[in-house]
Design a protein around this motif. Structure first.
Motif, PDB file in Angstrom:
ATOM      1  N   UNK A   7       2.159   3.462 -15.953  1.00 50.07           N
ATOM      2  CA  UNK A   7       2.222   2.658 -17.345  1.00 50.07           C
ATOM      3  C   UNK A   7       0.838   2.832 -17.869  1.00 50.07           C
ATOM      4  N   UNK A   8       0.003   3.766 -17.361  1.00 53.31           N
ATOM      5  CA  UNK A   8      -1.199   3.869 -17.866  1.00 53.31           C
ATOM      6  C   UNK A   8      -1.174   4.920 -18.771  1.00 53.31           C
ATOM      7  N   UNK A   9      -1.739   4.961 -20.076  1.00 57.33           N
ATOM      8  CA  UNK A   9      -1.721   6.270 -20.931  1.00 57.33           C
ATOM      9  C   UNK A   9      -2.385   7.424 -20.227  1.00 57.33           C
ATOM     10  N   UNK A  10      -1.751   8.547 -19.834  1.00 55.78           N
ATOM     11  CA  UNK A  10      -2.404   9.790 -19.239  1.00 55.78           C
ATOM     12  C   UNK A  10      -3.689  10.239 -20.048  1.00 55.78           C
ATOM     13  N   UNK A  50      -4.025  13.843  -8.984  1.00 52.31           N
ATOM     14  CA  UNK A  50      -3.846  14.913  -9.877  1.00 52.31           C
ATOM     15  C   UNK A  50      -2.481  15.163 -10.525  1.00 52.31           C
ATOM     16  N   UNK A  51      -1.452  14.704 -10.106  1.00 49.20           N
ATOM     17  CA  UNK A  51      -0.173  14.660 -10.420  1.00 49.20           C
ATOM     18  C   UNK A  51      -0.137  13.998 -11.672  1.00 49.20           C
ATOM     19  N   UNK A  52      -0.426  12.549 -11.637  1.00 50.17           N
ATOM     20  CA  UNK A  52      -0.163  11.677 -12.985  1.00 50.17           C
ATOM     21  C   UNK A  52      -1.219  11.672 -13.987  1.00 50.17           C
ATOM     22  N   UNK A  53      -2.575  12.318 -13.560  1.00 48.58           N
ATOM     23  CA  UNK A  53      -3.576  12.583 -14.697  1.00 48.58           C
ATOM     24  C   UNK A  53      -4.284  14.014 -14.417  1.00 48.58           C
ATOM     25  N   UNK A  54      -3.494  14.807 -14.997  1.00 47.32           N
ATOM     26  CA  UNK A  54      -4.038  16.320 -14.676  1.00 47.32           C
ATOM     27  C   UNK A  54      -5.247  16.658 -15.525  1.00 47.32           C
ATOM     28  N   UNK A  55      -5.548  15.962 -16.468  1.00 47.37           N
ATOM     29  CA  UNK A  55      -6.944  16.266 -17.191  1.00 47.37           C
ATOM     30  C   UNK A  55      -7.914  15.496 -16.653  1.00 47.37           C
ATOM     31  N   UNK A  56      -7.792  14.537 -15.778  1.00 46.76           N
ATOM     32  CA  UNK A  56      -9.012  13.688 -15.426  1.00 46.76           C
ATOM     33  C   UNK A  56      -9.711  14.376 -14.217  1.00 46.76           C
ATOM     34  N   UNK A  95     -10.759   9.069   0.793  1.00 54.23           N
ATOM     35  CA  UNK A  95     -10.598  10.104   1.192  1.00 54.23           C
ATOM     36  C   UNK A  95      -9.077  10.526   1.614  1.00 54.23           C
ATOM     37  N   UNK A  96      -8.176   9.536   1.097  1.00 53.84           N
ATOM     38  CA  UNK A  96      -6.904   9.825   1.694  1.00 53.84           C
ATOM     39  C   UNK A  96      -6.338  11.041   0.670  1.00 53.84           C
ATOM     40  N   UNK A  97      -5.667  11.967   1.270  1.00 56.48           N
ATOM     41  CA  UNK A  97      -4.938  13.029   0.633  1.00 56.48           C
ATOM     42  C   UNK A  97      -3.834  12.613  -0.456  1.00 56.48           C
ATOM     43  N   UNK A  98      -3.065  11.553  -0.030  1.00 52.78           N
ATOM     44  CA  UNK A  98      -2.092  11.279  -0.885  1.00 52.78           C
ATOM     45  C   UNK A  98      -2.525  10.728  -2.168  1.00 52.78           C
ATOM     46  N   UNK A  99      -3.513  10.031  -2.077  1.00 50.19           N
ATOM     47  CA  UNK A  99      -4.064   9.522  -3.355  1.00 50.19           C
ATOM     48  C   UNK A  99      -4.434  10.754  -4.193  1.00 50.19           C
ATOM     49  N   UNK A 100      -5.155  11.640  -3.782  1.00 50.02           N
ATOM     50  CA  UNK A 100      -5.718  12.840  -4.420  1.00 50.02           C
ATOM     51  C   UNK A 100      -4.721  13.446  -5.167  1.00 50.02           C
ATOM     52  N   UNK A 101      -3.354  13.952  -4.383  1.00 51.34           N
ATOM     53  CA  UNK A 101      -2.268  14.307  -4.824  1.00 51.34           C
ATOM     54  C   UNK A 101      -1.565  13.584  -6.021  1.00 51.34           C
ATOM     55  N   UNK A 102      -1.691  12.240  -5.917  1.00 45.61           N
ATOM     56  CA  UNK A 102      -1.073  11.398  -6.980  1.00 45.61           C
ATOM     57  C   UNK A 102      -1.911  11.463  -8.176  1.00 45.61           C
ATOM     58  N   UNK A 148       0.841  -1.099   0.094  1.00 52.69           N
ATOM     59  CA  UNK A 148       0.126  -0.185  -0.059  1.00 52.69           C
ATOM     60  C   UNK A 148       0.970   1.151   0.177  1.00 52.69           C
ATOM     61  N   UNK A 149       1.959   1.446  -0.819  1.00 55.02           N
ATOM     62  CA  UNK A 149       2.954   2.297  -0.613  1.00 55.02           C
ATOM     63  C   UNK A 149       2.333   3.237  -1.770  1.00 55.02           C
ATOM     64  N   UNK A 150       2.667   4.447  -1.787  1.00 52.66           N
ATOM     65  CA  UNK A 150       2.122   5.572  -2.827  1.00 52.66           C
ATOM     66  C   UNK A 150       3.311   5.152  -3.900  1.00 52.66           C
ATOM     67  N   UNK A 151       4.615   5.095  -3.610  1.00 53.45           N
ATOM     68  CA  UNK A 151       5.545   4.791  -4.530  1.00 53.45           C
ATOM     69  C   UNK A 151       5.072   3.581  -5.460  1.00 53.45           C
ATOM     70  N   UNK A 152       4.784   2.484  -5.061  1.00 50.25           N
ATOM     71  CA  UNK A 152       4.197   1.381  -5.863  1.00 50.25           C
ATOM     72  C   UNK A 152       3.174   1.510  -6.765  1.00 50.25           C
ATOM     73  N   UNK A 153       2.236   2.510  -6.239  1.00 50.61           N
ATOM     74  CA  UNK A 153       1.200   2.947  -6.834  1.00 50.61           C
ATOM     75  C   UNK A 153       1.501   3.873  -7.855  1.00 50.61           C
ATOM     76  N   UNK A 154       2.426   4.701  -7.684  1.00 44.89           N
ATOM     77  CA  UNK A 154       2.837   5.646  -8.539  1.00 44.89           C
ATOM     78  C   UNK A 154       3.509   5.157  -9.758  1.00 44.89           C
ATOM     79  N   UNK A 155       4.183   3.875  -9.500  1.00 43.30           N
ATOM     80  CA  UNK A 155       5.117   3.124 -10.476  1.00 43.30           C
ATOM     81  C   UNK A 155       3.861   2.207 -11.320  1.00 43.30           C
ATOM     82  N   UNK A 156       3.051   1.965 -10.846  1.00 46.30           N
ATOM     83  CA  UNK A 156       1.914   1.009 -11.631  1.00 46.30           C
ATOM     84  C   UNK A 156       0.975   2.148 -12.520  1.00 46.30           C
ATOM     85  N   UNK A 157       0.556   3.146 -11.978  1.00 38.92           N
ATOM     86  CA  UNK A 157      -0.178   4.016 -12.677  1.00 38.92           C
ATOM     87  C   UNK A 157       0.501   4.654 -13.726  1.00 38.92           C
TER      88      UNK A 157
END
Length: 158
Positions: free
Chosen positions: A117-120, A139-145, A130-137, A106-115
């Motif tokens: 690989x998905x086309x932005x 928004x960072x990886x998928x700014x248009x979503x 409701x986790x703030x870390x997930x929201x930041x991640x 459940x590490x954010x770094x592992x999730x970032x690595x996985x995500x």
């Protein structure tokens, strides 16, 4: 053992340093589809850690292949527990109800690595808890979503 006959399988049927054959691995994974770890462990005599390692290897090798030629992706990211102690992230395509990945922790770094690989450009929305870390991640990886926060990703975001 019951038939009391000896047989040998070729080397290509066994992974290096493994104590079970690839056929036994496939059988264990097949049984995990409908049964608990404890039931499969008891019936096949394979330890929980071996079963989990087999499952993680299968998930790591095959999950992102299901994205294919989708035009739009609506991701759901959630945490689930493995044996009530180890948390893991799951990533789903919410509208099509497809599992894209079960991560190893459940590490954010592992999730970032996985995500990553998905086309932005394909991701239209991301449903998270409701986790703030997930929201930041997200928004960072998928700014248009569009990032949606809800308590139960799989039921409320559909």
């Amino acid at each position: 053992r019951d038939c009391r006959r000896t047989f040998t399988e070729g080397r290509e049927l066994i992974r290096p340093y493994s104590r079970i054959t690839k056929v036994a691995e496939i059988e264990a994974l097949w049984q995990l589809r409908d049964r608990s770890f404890a039931q499969v462990q008891r019936d096949l005599g394979i330890s929980y850690s071996t079963l989990r390692r087999l499952l993680e290897r299968l998930i790591g090798d095959n999950m992102l292949n299901s994205i294919g030629d989708e035009d739009e992706l609506h991701l759901g990211i959630d945490e689930h527990s493995f044996r009530h102690q180890d948390l893991v992230y799951t990533v789903t395509e919410v509208k099509q109800r497809k599992m894209l990945g079960v991560l190893r922790d459940d590490r954010i770094a592992t999730l970032r690595e996985f995500l990553s690989n998905i086309p932005k450009d394909k991701v239209k929305e991301v449903c998270i808890d409701l986790k703030e870390g997930l929201k930041k991640l997200a928004e960072d990886l998928f700014p248009q979503a569009q990032v949606k926060r809800c308590l139960s990703c799989h039921s409320r975001c559909q």
